[in-house]
Design a protein around this motif. Structure first.
Motif, PDB file in Angstrom:
ATOM      1  N   ASP A 277     -41.744-107.784-105.732  1.00  0.00           N
ATOM      2  CA  ASP A 277     -41.397-109.159-105.023  1.00  0.00           C
ATOM      3  C   ASP A 277     -40.868-110.267-105.823  1.00  0.00           C
ATOM      4  OD1 ASP A 277     -41.104-110.313-102.507  1.00  0.00           O
ATOM      5  OD2 ASP A 277     -43.052-110.970-102.321  1.00  0.00           O
TER       6      ASP A 277
ATOM      7  N   THR B 140     -37.420-117.919-102.789  1.00  0.00           N
ATOM      8  CA  THR B 140     -36.510-117.151-102.004  1.00  0.00           C
ATOM      9  C   THR B 140     -36.611-117.484-100.599  1.00  0.00           C
ATOM     10  OG1 THR B 140     -36.801-115.341-103.577  1.00  0.00           O
ATOM     11  CG2 THR B 140     -36.098-114.467-101.324  1.00  0.00           C
TER      12      THR B 140
ATOM     13  N   GLU C  41     -31.656-111.024-104.129  1.00  0.00           N
ATOM     14  CA  GLU C  41     -32.841-110.428-103.308  1.00  0.00           C
ATOM     15  C   GLU C  41     -32.722-111.061-101.978  1.00  0.00           C
ATOM     16  OE1 GLU C  41     -36.612-111.683-104.648  1.00  0.00           O
ATOM     17  OE2 GLU C  41     -37.479-109.593-104.152  1.00  0.00           O
ATOM     18  N   ALA C  42     -32.477-112.592-101.830  1.00  0.00           N
ATOM     19  CA  ALA C  42     -32.167-113.226-100.681  1.00  0.00           C
ATOM     20  C   ALA C  42     -31.249-112.959 -99.735  1.00  0.00           C
ATOM     21  CB  ALA C  42     -32.519-114.772-100.813  1.00  0.00           C
TER      22      ALA C  42
ATOM     23  N   LEU D 220     -29.435-110.033 -99.768  1.00  0.00           N
ATOM     24  CA  LEU D 220     -29.750-108.751 -99.103  1.00  0.00           C
ATOM     25  C   LEU D 220     -30.513-108.757 -97.857  1.00  0.00           C
ATOM     26  CD1 LEU D 220     -29.777-106.619-102.448  1.00  0.00           C
ATOM     27  CD2 LEU D 220     -28.024-106.510-100.752  1.00  0.00           C
ATOM     28  N   LYS D 221     -31.418-109.603 -97.776  1.00  0.00           N
ATOM     29  CA  LYS D 221     -32.176-109.746 -96.678  1.00  0.00           C
ATOM     30  C   LYS D 221     -31.668-110.397 -95.407  1.00  0.00           C
ATOM     31  CE  LYS D 221     -36.619-109.244 -98.955  1.00  0.00           C
ATOM     32  NZ  LYS D 221     -37.731-109.812 -99.882  1.00  0.00           N
ATOM     33  N   HIS D 222     -30.505-110.999 -95.829  1.00  0.00           N
ATOM     34  CA  HIS D 222     -29.766-111.874 -94.901  1.00  0.00           C
ATOM     35  C   HIS D 222     -29.463-111.025 -93.489  1.00  0.00           C
ATOM     36  CE1 HIS D 222     -27.469-114.945 -92.758  1.00  0.00           C
ATOM     37  NE2 HIS D 222     -27.777-115.769 -93.576  1.00  0.00           N
TER      38      HIS D 222
ATOM     39  N   GLU E 210     -33.934-103.760-104.608  1.00  0.00           N
ATOM     40  CA  GLU E 210     -33.778-104.810-103.857  1.00  0.00           C
ATOM     41  C   GLU E 210     -32.997-104.443-102.189  1.00  0.00           C
ATOM     42  OE1 GLU E 210     -31.596-107.559-106.189  1.00  0.00           O
ATOM     43  OE2 GLU E 210     -33.440-107.662-107.728  1.00  0.00           O
ATOM     44  N   ALA E 211     -31.981-103.375-102.375  1.00  0.00           N
ATOM     45  CA  ALA E 211     -31.317-102.886-101.035  1.00  0.00           C
ATOM     46  C   ALA E 211     -32.473-102.069-100.525  1.00  0.00           C
ATOM     47  CB  ALA E 211     -30.244-101.948-101.623  1.00  0.00           C
TER      48      ALA E 211
ATOM     49  N   ALA F 149     -34.938-104.150 -98.490  1.00  0.00           N
ATOM     50  CA  ALA F 149     -34.023-104.968 -97.536  1.00  0.00           C
ATOM     51  C   ALA F 149     -33.539-104.072 -96.475  1.00  0.00           C
ATOM     52  CB  ALA F 149     -32.902-106.013 -98.026  1.00  0.00           C
TER      53      ALA F 149
ATOM     54  N   MET G 255     -31.149-102.226 -96.568  1.00  0.00           N
ATOM     55  CA  MET G 255     -29.593-102.387 -96.559  1.00  0.00           C
ATOM     56  C   MET G 255     -28.909-101.108 -97.091  1.00  0.00           C
ATOM     57  SD  MET G 255     -27.180-104.396 -96.302  1.00  0.00           S
ATOM     58  CE  MET G 255     -28.026-105.654 -95.660  1.00  0.00           C
TER      59      MET G 255
ATOM     60  N   GLY H 226     -36.239 -99.169 -95.905  1.00  0.00           N
ATOM     61  CA  GLY H 226     -36.921-100.681 -95.714  1.00  0.00           C
ATOM     62  C   GLY H 226     -38.350-100.624 -95.225  1.00  0.00           C
TER      63      GLY H 226
END
Ligand code: UDP
Ligand code: UDP
Length: 467
Positions: free
Chosen positions: A244, A250, A347-348, A350-352, A369-370, A373, A375, A440
């Motif tokens: 994390d 973030t 990181e942030a 990719l979560k959008h 990170e993907a 998320a 993604m 995810g």
């Protein structure tokens, strides 16, 4: 909810982290450091070499010490290092070599560090062959934080590269074709290869290995490493990912983002409409290839956010986006395309919810990170471990690997037309999207209380106490 590895009474561990150079190495270290520093009953020191190679490293280290005042800084002063011995080599690799040549200076830092005595070391893999023997002499536990995937760890553990290299068959894991190996490994005289082989041979003597992956992502590689199929007697492997963020920022960043920033811009775009384009923390693509990417994104008609890096070291970057991507490009894509050369909180991003696809070089941190998320990835590896990482993406089904797109050092340019077609295709690939969402969910389960990574972290912290 308890945090992983909540410590009871007993010995108070003092863990000294020894990160290496490059953001791809430092960031995952900062994330583990922050996870431990959140425990009041663990002391944490971080070996720091100043000045860092890049400004991003300096900023992130400063951010860590500001966010966690209890974390101690242990300064290591490198011996003079003559870089001219290695003409043309990447400055981050040269810093690894300089660190390795000064590694004996770690001994007094470890032995005479602030009380309580250092009871465990967590070293970057690039320094493992020097740090593990020192830890044995000082009778201090030594864990290696491996910042790539478990499949790559299995390749390192084999460490049997010889002249001609060829395809590498890793028992219980897979066969890795020669053309997927990090390019320098084909040359036994390359300084990277020498480090790789030395570290691979020594890693068997570590007390444990931390890997930023999770069991559901790489089940076969993790099982083979743990069962001794890759190398008999291999140290315990703790898969503790996805790691994390190391800062609290973030989550909070969204509220304080200035107008025009990537997060603010994403906030104005429809759900899953934006292609996020990023090839890591430094330049990974030639100027000609960048122009083809620009042409492909423009022709795709898709919205895009492109994090552009044009130099190996951020401090050297003094170019304008227009000079790199061509006159008029930004004007033509105004409103639907944003290009930034700034450091972003990937990181942030990719979560959008506005982001629908990640066109990536498949650096391992980016892949994880993907995955976290949910993604989908369009993986275009460029060098190093990235083709091995892309194999993990493809076998997990949460992305599409462009296996025949060019690799760093190859002449062929991937044309704007090829890029346009693939971006459009994967943006509307419902099967990949579902698989990415599932990945995810698996990632979230792994780090939730009782999950595989949660328990692995507990086990690691338990070992720290057993000194
Ligand atoms: N990164 C970031 N902002 C940037 C550039 C990079 O947050 O502007 C982060 C990215 O999220 C990842 C790391 O830097 O955590 C890059 O590591 P990766 O393994 O993906 O690739 P590398 O840069 O090592 O090739
Ligand atoms: N690596 C390793 N042992 C070493 C040096 C590097 O296992 O002695 C790994 C490193 O963790 C990375 C990979 O080799 O996964 C390839 O490194 P690369 O050239 O991509 O540089 P990086 O992205 O790590 O800076």
């Amino acid at each position: 909810m308890k945090s992983p590895g909540e410590l009871g009474s007993g010995a108070r561990p003092h863990v000294m982290f020894i990160p290496s150079a490059g953001m791809g190495h430092l960031l995952p270290f900062l994330r583990v450091i922050a996870a431990l520093a959140r425990h009041d009953d663990v002391d944490v020191s971080v070996v720091t070499v100043l000045p860092t190679v890049s400004a991003a490293e300096a900023d992130h280290l400063a951010g860590l010490f500001a966010a966690f005042p209890r974390v101690r800084r242990a300064d290591l002063h490198l011996l003079p290092f003559d870089a001219s011995e290695f003409p043309g080599h990447d400055p981050f690799l040269l810093r690894w070599e300089a660190l390795r040549r000064s590694a004996h200076l770690l001994r007094p830092l470890i032995a005479c560090g602030a009380a309580p005595r250092v009871s465990a070391i967590v070293t970057d893999v690039t320094l493992a062959s020097h740090v593990i023997p020192i830890s044995k002499e000082l009778n201090v536990q030594c864990h290696v934080h491996f910042i790539s995937c478990a499949t790559m760890l299995s390749l390192l553990a084999k460490a049997e590269l010889g002249p001609g290299v060829g395809d590498v068959d890793i028992p219980g894991v897979r066969r890795i074709p020669e053309s997927y190996l990090p390019q320098p490994l084909r040359d036994l005289n390359n300084v990277f290869t020498k480090q790789f082989i030395d570290n691979g041979r020594e890693i068997i003597n570590a007390d444990g290995i931390l890997v930023n992956t999770f069991d559901a992502l790489e089940p076969a590689a993790l099982a083979a490493l743990r069962d001794g199929k890759v190398v008999p007697g291999f140290p315990p492997v703790n898969a503790i990912g996805p790691l994390d963020s190391h800062t609290a920022s973030t989550a909070n960043a969204k509220q304080s983002e200035p107008a025009g920033s990537p997060v603010a811009w994403l906030g104005e775009q429809p759900a899953r409409s934006v292609v996020y384009v990023a090839f890591g923390n430094r330049s990974a693509v030639s100027r000609d290839q960048l122009r083809q990417i620009a042409a492909g994104l423009e022709a795709s008609g898709c919205r895009f956010l492109w994090v552009l890096k044009t130099t190996t070291v951020d401090k050297d970057d003094n170019t304008e986006v227009e000079d790199v991507l061509g006159c008029g490009f930004l004007e033509r894509v105004r409103g639907r395309g944003l290009v930034t050369k700034a450091w972003v909180d990937q990181e942030a991003l990719l979560k959008h919810p506005a982001v629908g696809l990640f066109l990536s070089h498949s650096g391992w941190n980016s892949v994880v990170e993907a995955a976290a998320a949910g993604m989908p990835l369009l993986a275009w590896p460029r060098g190093g471990d990235q083709r091995v990482n892309a194999m993990v993406v493809a076998s997990g089904g949460f992305g599409v690997w462009m296996e025949h797109w060019s690799w760093d050092g190859e002449d062929r340019l991937v044309t704007g037309e090829e890029i346009r077609e693939k971006v459009k295709e994967v943006m509307s690939d419902a099967a990949v999207r579902v698989r990415a969402m599932k990945t995810g969910e698996e990632a979230a389960k792994a780090v939730a209380e009782g999950g595989t990574s949660y328990r692995s972290m507990q086990e690691f912290i338990g070992k720290l106490r057993a000194t």
